[in-house]
Design a protein around this motif. Structure first.
Motif, PDB file in Angstrom:
ATOM      1  N   GLN A  90       2.626   0.698   5.519  1.00 15.92           N
ATOM      2  CA  GLN A  90       2.641   0.980   4.098  1.00 15.92           C
ATOM      3  C   GLN A  90       4.029   0.665   3.548  1.00 15.92           C
ATOM      4  O   GLN A  90       4.957   0.492   4.320  1.00 15.92           O
ATOM      5  CB  GLN A  90       2.296   2.437   3.846  1.00 15.92           C
ATOM      6  N   GLY A 142      -6.098   4.783   1.057  1.00 14.49           N
ATOM      7  CA  GLY A 142      -6.081   5.560   2.257  1.00 14.49           C
ATOM      8  C   GLY A 142      -7.027   6.779   2.229  1.00 14.49           C
ATOM      9  O   GLY A 142      -7.746   7.040   1.272  1.00 14.49           O
ATOM     10  N   CYS A 143      -6.987   7.442   3.373  1.00 19.75           N
ATOM     11  CA  CYS A 143      -7.813   8.651   3.536  1.00 19.75           C
ATOM     12  C   CYS A 143      -7.548   9.645   2.415  1.00 19.75           C
ATOM     13  O   CYS A 143      -8.438  10.398   2.007  1.00 19.75           O
ATOM     14  CB  CYS A 143      -7.558   9.279   4.901  1.00 19.75           C
ATOM     15  N   TRP A 166       1.055  -0.208  14.185  1.00 18.82           N
ATOM     16  CA  TRP A 166       0.912   1.253  14.271  1.00 18.82           C
ATOM     17  C   TRP A 166       1.419   1.682  15.651  1.00 18.82           C
ATOM     18  O   TRP A 166       0.802   1.360  16.667  1.00 18.82           O
ATOM     19  CB  TRP A 166      -0.546   1.623  14.071  1.00 18.82           C
ATOM     20  N   PHE A 179       0.868  -1.175   0.000  1.00 13.49           N
ATOM     21  CA  PHE A 179       0.000   0.000   0.000  1.00 13.49           C
ATOM     22  C   PHE A 179       0.909   1.230   0.000  1.00 13.49           C
ATOM     23  O   PHE A 179       1.832   1.309   0.819  1.00 13.49           O
ATOM     24  CB  PHE A 179      -0.874  -0.071   1.259  1.00 13.49           C
ATOM     25  N   GLU A 196       0.547   5.359  -0.053  1.00 14.90           N
ATOM     26  CA  GLU A 196      -0.356   6.512   0.024  1.00 14.90           C
ATOM     27  C   GLU A 196       0.447   7.808  -0.062  1.00 14.90           C
ATOM     28  O   GLU A 196       1.638   7.840   0.291  1.00 14.90           O
ATOM     29  CB  GLU A 196      -1.116   6.440   1.363  1.00 14.90           C
ATOM     30  N   GLU A 243      -5.507  -3.083   4.280  1.00 13.22           N
ATOM     31  CA  GLU A 243      -4.638  -2.314   5.194  1.00 13.22           C
ATOM     32  C   GLU A 243      -4.403  -3.147   6.438  1.00 13.22           C
ATOM     33  O   GLU A 243      -5.361  -3.528   7.126  1.00 13.22           O
ATOM     34  CB  GLU A 243      -5.268  -0.967   5.576  1.00 13.22           C
ATOM     35  N   LEU A 265       1.346  10.145   1.782  1.00 15.01           N
ATOM     36  CA  LEU A 265       1.385  10.321   3.245  1.00 15.01           C
ATOM     37  C   LEU A 265       2.861  10.390   3.646  1.00 15.01           C
ATOM     38  O   LEU A 265       3.619   9.446   3.333  1.00 15.01           O
ATOM     39  CB  LEU A 265       0.685   9.122   3.900  1.00 15.01           C
ATOM     40  N   LEU A 277       3.354   9.717  10.236  1.00 18.14           N
ATOM     41  CA  LEU A 277       3.291   8.311  10.664  1.00 18.14           C
ATOM     42  C   LEU A 277       4.573   7.532  10.351  1.00 18.14           C
ATOM     43  O   LEU A 277       4.519   6.381   9.879  1.00 18.14           O
ATOM     44  CB  LEU A 277       2.087   7.600  10.030  1.00 18.14           C
ATOM     45  N   ASN A 281     -12.608   4.523   0.287  1.00 17.41           N
ATOM     46  CA  ASN A 281     -11.773   3.935   1.342  1.00 17.41           C
ATOM     47  C   ASN A 281     -12.377   4.296   2.688  1.00 17.41           C
ATOM     48  O   ASN A 281     -12.776   5.451   2.904  1.00 17.41           O
ATOM     49  CB  ASN A 281     -10.352   4.514   1.261  1.00 17.41           C
ATOM     50  N   GLU A 282     -12.440   3.327   3.583  1.00 17.17           N
ATOM     51  CA  GLU A 282     -12.957   3.564   4.937  1.00 17.17           C
ATOM     52  C   GLU A 282     -14.162   4.491   4.868  1.00 17.17           C
ATOM     53  O   GLU A 282     -14.187   5.559   5.509  1.00 17.17           O
ATOM     54  CB  GLU A 282     -11.843   4.095   5.866  1.00 17.17           C
ATOM     55  N   LEU A 294       4.316   3.733   8.849  1.00 18.60           N
ATOM     56  CA  LEU A 294       3.864   2.562   9.620  1.00 18.60           C
ATOM     57  C   LEU A 294       4.800   1.368   9.395  1.00 18.60           C
ATOM     58  O   LEU A 294       6.017   1.537   9.423  1.00 18.60           O
ATOM     59  CB  LEU A 294       2.383   2.252   9.316  1.00 18.60           C
ATOM     60  N   TRP A 325      -2.888  14.410   6.115  1.00 13.13           N
ATOM     61  CA  TRP A 325      -1.550  14.003   6.548  1.00 13.13           C
ATOM     62  C   TRP A 325      -0.599  15.184   6.634  1.00 13.13           C
ATOM     63  O   TRP A 325       0.143  15.466   5.701  1.00 13.13           O
ATOM     64  CB  TRP A 325      -1.011  12.894   5.630  1.00 13.13           C
ATOM     65  N   TYR A 340      -5.373  -2.859  12.076  1.00 13.95           N
ATOM     66  CA  TYR A 340      -3.986  -2.532  12.448  1.00 13.95           C
ATOM     67  C   TYR A 340      -3.669  -3.136  13.807  1.00 13.95           C
ATOM     68  O   TYR A 340      -4.529  -3.195  14.693  1.00 13.95           O
ATOM     69  CB  TYR A 340      -3.809  -1.010  12.531  1.00 13.95           C
TER      70      TYR A 340
HETATM   71  O1  AHR Z   1      -2.543   3.926   6.675  1.00 13.10           O
HETATM   72  C1  AHR Z   1      -2.896   5.122   7.280  1.00 13.10           C
HETATM   73  C2  AHR Z   1      -4.402   5.353   7.269  1.00 13.10           C
HETATM   74  O2  AHR Z   1      -5.036   4.391   8.041  1.00 13.10           O
HETATM   75  C3  AHR Z   1      -5.094   5.249   5.938  1.00 13.10           C
HETATM   76  O3  AHR Z   1      -4.995   6.404   5.189  1.00 13.10           O
HETATM   77  C4  AHR Z   1      -6.505   4.989   6.330  1.00 13.10           C
HETATM   78  O4  AHR Z   1      -7.229   4.275   5.358  1.00 13.10           O
HETATM   79  C5  AHR Z   1      -6.377   4.250   7.635  1.00 13.10           C
HETATM   80  O5  AHR Z   1      -7.206   4.751   8.616  1.00 13.10           O
END
Ligand code: AHR
Length: 511
Positions: free
Chosen positions: A365, A94-95, A320, A47, A49, A316, A51, A332, A196-197, A370, A120, A260
């Protein structure tokens, strides 16, 4: 004692039995005569992102950078990912995905608008890495691409035009635009996710509402061989899976699950490298929850899809922790130790064992965020313990899963216990690959194997272990954790035995 030679003899015999080296505490039976599902190579997915330094600095440095690169992509990272046989990468979040408007990331870079990455760190995103860069990068490392569409702040039209831009070979406004931007041929992108989410950062929706949104988007996503993915549950939100499967299951190929590993809870994530055995134990216990989650979500899916057409995609997962001291909390960025190697090994074993339903997973990721396989700092690159676990486990990619029965000792700390050994097995081209994790940081484990339906002639092995539970690889220092040949496995009279070092992840291959 001399008066009772018989008692003395029994005492010595018992002592020998209990201290005999190689005396198996763990018995593993591998049913090579009952092959299971194919372990989709996508289970070894990643993954990436927008970020922190995942994309910028991690993957992409731009052509003008003095960091060696191929068309702007870091050469060291490209070659490390090729070695890992990365099967696919999920992007752009991701977000971030639900704030991303793909047309911002195409065309001449100087004309691409800058936006604020609101999730982020509030940093400026100059869109210099967009659709072409992502898909060229996937082509460069030889992996599939997985694009996550924007539902939260996008539209059906925006999503369907993105699909058309990327995959169509017809004459259309979108394919004309793609050609103007230098790409004649369409890309072959199989995996597409609708948001996503969506229960959280992707729109805070209820499952009933999102099920309808999913049906709407999915109706306008047209490309041959497309694999459509619905935004799935958070951890143990079983109602989400139930509603989605009931209302939209027949229109999807896969549904995601996010989980996570946090050592205790979101308020007590703790340091990536500074922790004791209590935290080690708790982290591994929390990781083992993946077994329960996958089993329960799969059981719900079975009610609506008994033929298992729809995949459960853990797109995902990973550890974390608190960010590294002094780094941007929105980025992160965390280190990765021997503990993470165990977390990766356990999760991947769980996914292999559930290959009949779990068809993809994406570690979060890939770089600098992370539980990363790679960390970069300017020109330097570090391969983490997690990288080495993925490298060992690549033998399972597209192999056939073999059912495993395991009887083992417990690893106990205080009042809590877990199975000391965790395992999965597969066969490919006549070679059986068994991956084992010894969760106990203090004791080695003697294992005896039984393989039904196969004669054995040869064994070999590899191991990832370290001196300390928190050993890790750092910039400018000799690696503390990597892969070594595993000498602790033997074959004698057709029987295989092994001694797994404490806190280790091991690959044994039999043929
Ligand atoms: O991986 C970090 C974030 O964790 C992602 O953007 C989101 O989908 C999840 O909450």
């Amino acid at each position: 004692m001399k008066k009772y030679p018989c008692i003395q003899f029994i005492f010595i015999l018992l002592l020998m039995i209990f201290t005999l080296p190689g005396m198996a505490q763990t018995k593993i039976t591998i049913h090579a005569d009952q092959p299971g599902a194919k372990i989709d190579k996508a289970i070894y997915g990643h993954f990436a992102e927008h970020l922190g330094h995942c994309i910028y600095g991690g993957i992409y440095v731009g052509e003008k950078s003095d960091i060696p690169n191929i068309k702007g992509f870091r050469s060291d990272v490209v070659s490390a990912l090729k070695d890992l046989s990365v099967p696919l990468i999920r992007w752009p979040g991701g977000c971030f995905a639900d704030t991303y408007h793909w047309k911002d990331g195409i065309g001449p870079k100087s004309e691409r608008p800058s936006i604020v990455n609101v999730h982020w760190g509030g940093v400026t995103e100059d869109n210099s890495f967009g659709t072409h860069e992502f898909l060229d990068f996937c082509e460069l490392i030889g992996c599939d691409a997985y694009i996550n569409l924007n539902v939260g702040s996008g539209s059906v039209r925006e999503a369907s035009e993105w699909v058309e831009y990327v995959t169509s070979s017809n004459e259309s406004p979108m394919t004309k635009l793609r050609k103007q931007n230098g790409r004649d041929k369409p890309w072959n992108v199989k995996y597409w996710a609708v948001g996503n989410e969506t229960w959280g950062c992707g729109g805070n929706m209820r499952p009933e509402y999102y099920a309808d949104i999913y049906r709407n988007y999915s109706s306008f996503m047209r490309a041959p061989g497309m694999y459509k993915i619905a935004s799935g549950a958070n951890v143990e939100d079983y109602k989400w899976t139930e509603v989605l499967m009931r209302e939209a299951g027949r229109m999807m190929n896969g549904i995601s699950l996010h989980y996570y590993t946090v050592p205790f809870d979101w308020q007590r994530k703790g340091s990536a490298t500074n922790f004791d055995e209590v935290v080690w134990f708790s982290t591994l216990l929390k990781t083992l929850k993946m077994e329960e989650l996958v089993t329960k979500h799969s059981a719900i899916m079975d009610q609506f899809d008994p033929k298992k057409k729809v995949g459960l995609l853990v797109d995902e997962w990973g550890c974390w922790y608190d960010v590294e001291p002094g780094t941007n909390p929105g980025f992160l960025y965390q280190q990765s130790s021997m503990r993470d190697a165990l977390v990766a090994g356990i999760n991947l074993n769980i996914f292999n064992n559930h290959a009949d339903r779990v068809r993809m997973s994406n570690i979060a990721q890939m770089i600098n965020v992370l539980q990363s396989v790679i960390l970069t700092k300017d020109k330097e690159m570090v391969l983490t313990p997690t990288y080495y676990v993925f490298k060992m486990y690549k033998e399972h990619q597209d192999a056939t899963m073999l059912p495993v029965e395991i009887k083992c000792d417990k690893y106990t700390l205080g009042a809590q216990s877990v199975d000391a050994v965790n395992c999965s097995a597969s066969v490919k081209n006549g070679v059986v690959s068994i991956t084992l994790c010894n969760l106990d940081p203090n004791k080695s484990q003697d294992v005896s194997f039984e393989l039904t339906g196969m004669k054995l002639n040869k064994v070999s092995g590899k191991v990832v272990t370290a001196e300390k539970i928190n050993s890790y690889n750092d910039f400018g220092k000799k690696e503390e954790v990597s892969i070594a040949d595993f000498k602790g496995v033997k074959i004698a009279g057709g029987k295989v035995t092994a001694q797994l070092p404490s806190k280790s992840v091991v690959l044994i291959q039999l043929q």
